[in-house]
Design a protein around this motif. Structure first.
Motif, PDB file in Angstrom:
ATOM      1  N   VAL A  64      35.846  35.046  41.661  1.00  8.51           N
ATOM      2  CA  VAL A  64      36.805  33.976  41.353  1.00  8.51           C
ATOM      3  C   VAL A  64      37.899  34.514  40.442  1.00  8.51           C
ATOM      4  N   VAL A  65      37.503  35.229  39.386  1.00  2.00           N
ATOM      5  CA  VAL A  65      38.511  35.751  38.457  1.00  2.00           C
ATOM      6  C   VAL A  65      39.466  36.679  39.193  1.00  2.00           C
ATOM      7  N   GLN A  66      38.918  37.619  39.931  1.00  2.00           N
ATOM      8  CA  GLN A  66      39.794  38.590  40.584  1.00  2.00           C
ATOM      9  C   GLN A  66      40.718  37.932  41.587  1.00  2.00           C
ATOM     10  N   THR A  67      40.172  36.990  42.346  1.00  2.00           N
ATOM     11  CA  THR A  67      40.995  36.355  43.353  1.00  2.00           C
ATOM     12  C   THR A  67      42.058  35.483  42.702  1.00  2.00           C
ATOM     13  N   TYR A  68      41.661  34.757  41.683  1.00  2.51           N
ATOM     14  CA  TYR A  68      42.640  33.892  41.029  1.00  2.51           C
ATOM     15  C   TYR A  68      43.735  34.720  40.368  1.00  2.51           C
ATOM     16  N   VAL A  69      43.362  35.849  39.787  1.00  2.00           N
ATOM     17  CA  VAL A  69      44.364  36.720  39.189  1.00  2.00           C
ATOM     18  C   VAL A  69      45.357  37.186  40.247  1.00  2.00           C
ATOM     19  N   ALA A  70      44.834  37.483  41.418  1.00  2.00           N
ATOM     20  CA  ALA A  70      45.713  38.013  42.452  1.00  2.00           C
ATOM     21  C   ALA A  70      46.591  36.942  43.083  1.00  2.00           C
ATOM     22  N   THR A  71      46.050  35.758  43.269  1.00  4.77           N
ATOM     23  CA  THR A  71      46.768  34.771  44.069  1.00  4.77           C
ATOM     24  C   THR A  71      47.338  33.616  43.275  1.00  4.77           C
ATOM     25  N   LEU A 107      34.346  27.987  34.242  1.00  2.60           N
ATOM     26  CA  LEU A 107      35.341  27.613  35.237  1.00  2.60           C
ATOM     27  C   LEU A 107      35.785  26.178  34.996  1.00  2.60           C
ATOM     28  N   THR A 108      36.909  25.831  35.571  1.00  2.00           N
ATOM     29  CA  THR A 108      37.320  24.422  35.648  1.00  2.00           C
ATOM     30  C   THR A 108      37.893  24.120  36.995  1.00  2.00           C
ATOM     31  N   HIS A 109      38.234  22.926  37.083  1.00  2.97           N
ATOM     32  CA  HIS A 109      38.801  22.182  38.175  1.00  2.97           C
ATOM     33  C   HIS A 109      40.169  21.659  37.822  1.00  2.97           C
ATOM     34  N   PRO A 110      41.201  21.972  38.470  1.00  2.00           N
ATOM     35  CA  PRO A 110      42.459  21.261  38.185  1.00  2.00           C
ATOM     36  C   PRO A 110      42.342  19.781  38.558  1.00  2.00           C
ATOM     37  N   HIS A 111      41.698  19.489  39.661  1.00  2.18           N
ATOM     38  CA  HIS A 111      41.442  18.105  40.073  1.00  2.18           C
ATOM     39  C   HIS A 111      40.279  18.118  41.054  1.00  2.18           C
ATOM     40  N   THR A 112      39.805  16.953  41.428  1.00  2.00           N
ATOM     41  CA  THR A 112      38.560  16.876  42.175  1.00  2.00           C
ATOM     42  C   THR A 112      38.531  17.731  43.430  1.00  2.00           C
ATOM     43  N   SER A 113      39.570  17.600  44.226  1.00  2.00           N
ATOM     44  CA  SER A 113      39.495  18.299  45.505  1.00  2.00           C
ATOM     45  C   SER A 113      40.280  19.608  45.460  1.00  2.00           C
ATOM     46  N   ALA A 114      39.998  20.383  44.437  1.00  2.00           N
ATOM     47  CA  ALA A 114      40.658  21.684  44.359  1.00  2.00           C
ATOM     48  C   ALA A 114      39.598  22.726  44.090  1.00  2.00           C
ATOM     49  N   GLY A 115      39.957  23.966  44.291  1.00  2.00           N
ATOM     50  CA  GLY A 115      39.024  25.052  44.028  1.00  2.00           C
ATOM     51  C   GLY A 115      38.865  25.278  42.538  1.00  2.00           C
ATOM     52  N   VAL A 119      39.033  27.479  38.887  1.00  2.00           N
ATOM     53  CA  VAL A 119      39.929  28.333  38.128  1.00  2.00           C
ATOM     54  C   VAL A 119      39.168  28.801  36.895  1.00  2.00           C
ATOM     55  N   PRO A 120      39.302  30.053  36.502  1.00  2.00           N
ATOM     56  CA  PRO A 120      38.562  30.513  35.320  1.00  2.00           C
ATOM     57  C   PRO A 120      39.090  29.858  34.044  1.00  2.00           C
ATOM     58  N   THR A 121      38.212  29.622  33.101  1.00  2.00           N
ATOM     59  CA  THR A 121      38.634  29.212  31.763  1.00  2.00           C
ATOM     60  C   THR A 121      38.796  30.466  30.908  1.00  2.00           C
ATOM     61  N   THR A 151      47.231  34.440  30.859  1.00  2.00           N
ATOM     62  CA  THR A 151      45.788  34.661  30.835  1.00  2.00           C
ATOM     63  C   THR A 151      45.326  35.185  32.192  1.00  2.00           C
ATOM     64  N   ARG A 152      46.008  34.723  33.191  1.00  2.00           N
ATOM     65  CA  ARG A 152      45.730  35.197  34.540  1.00  2.00           C
ATOM     66  C   ARG A 152      46.337  36.602  34.698  1.00  2.00           C
ATOM     67  N   MET A 153      45.749  37.529  34.048  1.00  2.00           N
ATOM     68  CA  MET A 153      46.314  38.876  33.947  1.00  2.00           C
ATOM     69  C   MET A 153      45.372  39.872  34.606  1.00  2.00           C
ATOM     70  N   PRO A 154      45.900  40.916  35.224  1.00  2.00           N
ATOM     71  CA  PRO A 154      45.030  41.942  35.797  1.00  2.00           C
ATOM     72  C   PRO A 154      44.428  42.780  34.672  1.00  2.00           C
ATOM     73  N   TYR A 155      43.332  42.301  34.111  1.00  2.00           N
ATOM     74  CA  TYR A 155      42.798  42.927  32.901  1.00  2.00           C
ATOM     75  C   TYR A 155      42.414  44.380  33.107  1.00  2.00           C
ATOM     76  N   GLY A 156      41.851  44.657  34.266  1.00  2.00           N
ATOM     77  CA  GLY A 156      41.428  46.030  34.514  1.00  2.00           C
ATOM     78  C   GLY A 156      42.599  46.989  34.392  1.00  2.00           C
TER      79      GLY A 156
END
Lengths: 338, 338
Positions: free
Chosen positions: A14-21, A56-64, A66-68, A310-315
């Motif tokens: 989730v983290v890696q994908t969210y960072v990328a997209t 993790l969290t939810h932006p809203h009910t019907s969403a994927g 997102v990392p906290t 925060t959504r940063m490519p930490y590696g």
DNA sequence: AATTAGCACTCGCCGTAGGCGACTGCTAAG
DNA sequence: CTTAGCAGTCGCCTACGGCGAGTGCTAATT
């Protein structure tokens, strides 16, 4: 309490994908990625568990999901192995450093540019500061009859200059004499020693000596004005900053003069990651920083780092910062001696 | 062809109002402002005429008028009298300058900060550059057995430094001797003279002399890396930049290292206004710049200016830039002598 | 106890439609 | 040259409805 292996894998993905997209990650996406071989329902259960634990969290009910900040932190500390830059990229960077003209300012500018591009974030680097300043040499240069320029060279080559208002008109030869005298008296001394040798100086010599002390103190205490920045452009195109106010926080942070110095950092060699301001910098709640100290511990050190969402490519960021800090440490060692 | 007095008044009001509000200006608004005492229909006729002449546009049919670049230019050149800053504001600025510690770097940072706040735009200022560099003094500082730091002081007090790789191990006393010899030989000389005196030097002396020449040349030709910036925050809150890409242009301009130097500017003392990039900088099509050269003509000059949206408070910006340039010129005169 | 299939439900997103209001442009009269 | 009056344009806001992605829950299965 502890996460199962599968939950860790899911969190990592989730983290890696969210960072990328920059888009919330759905259970379906995790399923088709093939990283885990269970059904989407099971993944959803794990996602819910990770959410309960606060990763993790939810932006809203019907969403994927997102990392906290906590999720990012867990990822950085536990899930992110020792990422290395691709070798050819590392070589390119090393090459650039060896090609550059041997001047500190250019090195710093280069480091900022390299870091910004490599980490795809905004880069900051502060000039190395002597922790124990020592007088080396001063010069007095006449500019106008009642005004002179004081140039102070510290052990290690740091140079400071300041204008000096003179009580009486003084010509250059007189200034040179004074400078020679002070040089003889103070050569190699630290501020305390200099203070001990002030007795018996003429008024004018005293003025000059005081200015020199002031400059030495300034070098040790004041935030260096020499902070090089680069890569604001890079970071401003991130989706979280196109919408108004988020950009302000990061720009403001970069403009703050003493910003880098406030981060009391560990020794040279370790890379520190601050996620979401970590409570202390609450303007930077949506930003992360990856910072390191470079130079020679106990002698002369500076700070280098990147700031991004925060959504940063930490590696990438961590390995880039580590590499650049290492290179800069080498340069400081070369310049200042070891 | 020429504008009637009333048309000028209307154009002036449109520019000023649009600058203040960022909203298209309607005939109704002009009517109720009381600046002209005719009906709204007459105002509409004049607006249409101004639009025919290219001074104004329409975002869409049922919207008020907005100045074009040509409109701004006419306003700046013909309608904007000699605006002065409010006296107390000018005094505040002068005061800040006199209070600051007498160091060039701090002055520049201060100038950038003052300018950014006063003009409500992003401020840039480049360090003064000697137009005719002259050797004053150099020092060689041993750092490691095969490495030394060369510190070069130019006439006027500019300092440059560079690391020197040595062919053979050399200790400090030897370095000092070399430095003393070169200082005797080159004191006060310009690059051409130095080149004429290279004959008869040892290999090592030649290396040092060449580095010094390189640094002197760099000072004259290369874009100064010492560009101080401030006020990005100010300008990013302008409504035209909250929506994404416009901000990139201006940020990019500010990060560009040689940006300021490319503007070939008139003499010290005149303030130059570039509106909407004026064809030459087409990335800056929605930005304007107000720039001036400061320092002592033919000797040492730098550039100071602000960058903001075309919708910029030109009056304020011009008088702020003029004031700061004047103050900086005074400082350069003090430091470098006249 | 963990996993899975199935299904109802939520909610953001998007395109459409209609009404309001702000302005303009034009025409004809003063 | 100026003015009053009026028709016409067009952006903006709101409401509405349908689509689809994605979740949460329950009950069955291993």
């Amino acid at each position: 309490m502890g996460l199962t292996l599968r939950q860790q894998q899911i969190l990592s993905y989730v983290v890696q994908t969210y960072v990328a997209t920059a888009k919330p990650v759905s259970s379906q996406a995790i399923l088709t990625s093939g990283h885990v071989i269970v059904s989407s329902a099971t993944i959803r259960n794990d996602l819910a568990a990770l959410e309960d634990e606060g990763f993790l969290t939810h932006p809203h009910t019907s969403a994927g999901r997102v990392p906290t900040d906590k999720g990012y932190r867990y990822f950085v500390e536990r899930l992110l192995g020792d990422v290395e830059l691709p070798p050819h990229e590392e070589n390119t960077i090393r090459h650039q450093f060896h090609q550059a003209r041997l001047e500190m300012g250019q090195w710093m500018q280069l480091a900022a540019a390299v870091l910004a591009r490599s980490s795809r974030s905004a880069a900051l680097i502060s000039a190395p500061r002597l922790e124990q300043p020592r007088f080396r040499h001063l010069e007095l240069i006449s500019t106008q009859s009642q005004m002179a320029l004081l140039v102070l060279v510290l052990q290690g080559g740091t140079v400071r200059q300041q204008v000096l208002a003179l009580r009486d008109p003084t010509d250059q030869s007189e200034l040179s004499q004074t400078a020679a005298r002070l040089n003889g008296l103070f050569g190699g001394a630290d501020p305390a020693t200099i203070r001990g040798r002030l007795a018996g100086l003429s008024d004018f010599e005293l003025d000059a000596a005081r200015s020199a002390l002031e400059l030495m103190a300034g070098d040790a205490n004041q935030p260096s004005t020499e902070v090089f920045r680069d890569g604001l452009t890079e970071v401003l195109q991130e989706p979280e900053f196109v919408s108004q106010s988020g950009a302000r926080a990061i720009v403001h942070a970069l403009e703050q003069p003493g910003f880098l110095q406030d981060l009391t950092l560990a020794k040279v060699g370790t890379v520190q990651v601050v996620i979401g301001g970590e409570g202390r910098w609450h303007e930077l709640s949506s930003c992360s920083m990856v910072m390191a100290r470079y130079g020679v511990d106990g002698f002369a050190t500076g700070t280098v780092g990147v700031v991004g969402p925060t959504r940063m490519p930490y590696g990438r960021a961590i390995s880039s910062v580590r590499l650049v800090a290492g290179l800069m440490s080498g340069l400081v060692g070369d310049i200042y001696g070891e």
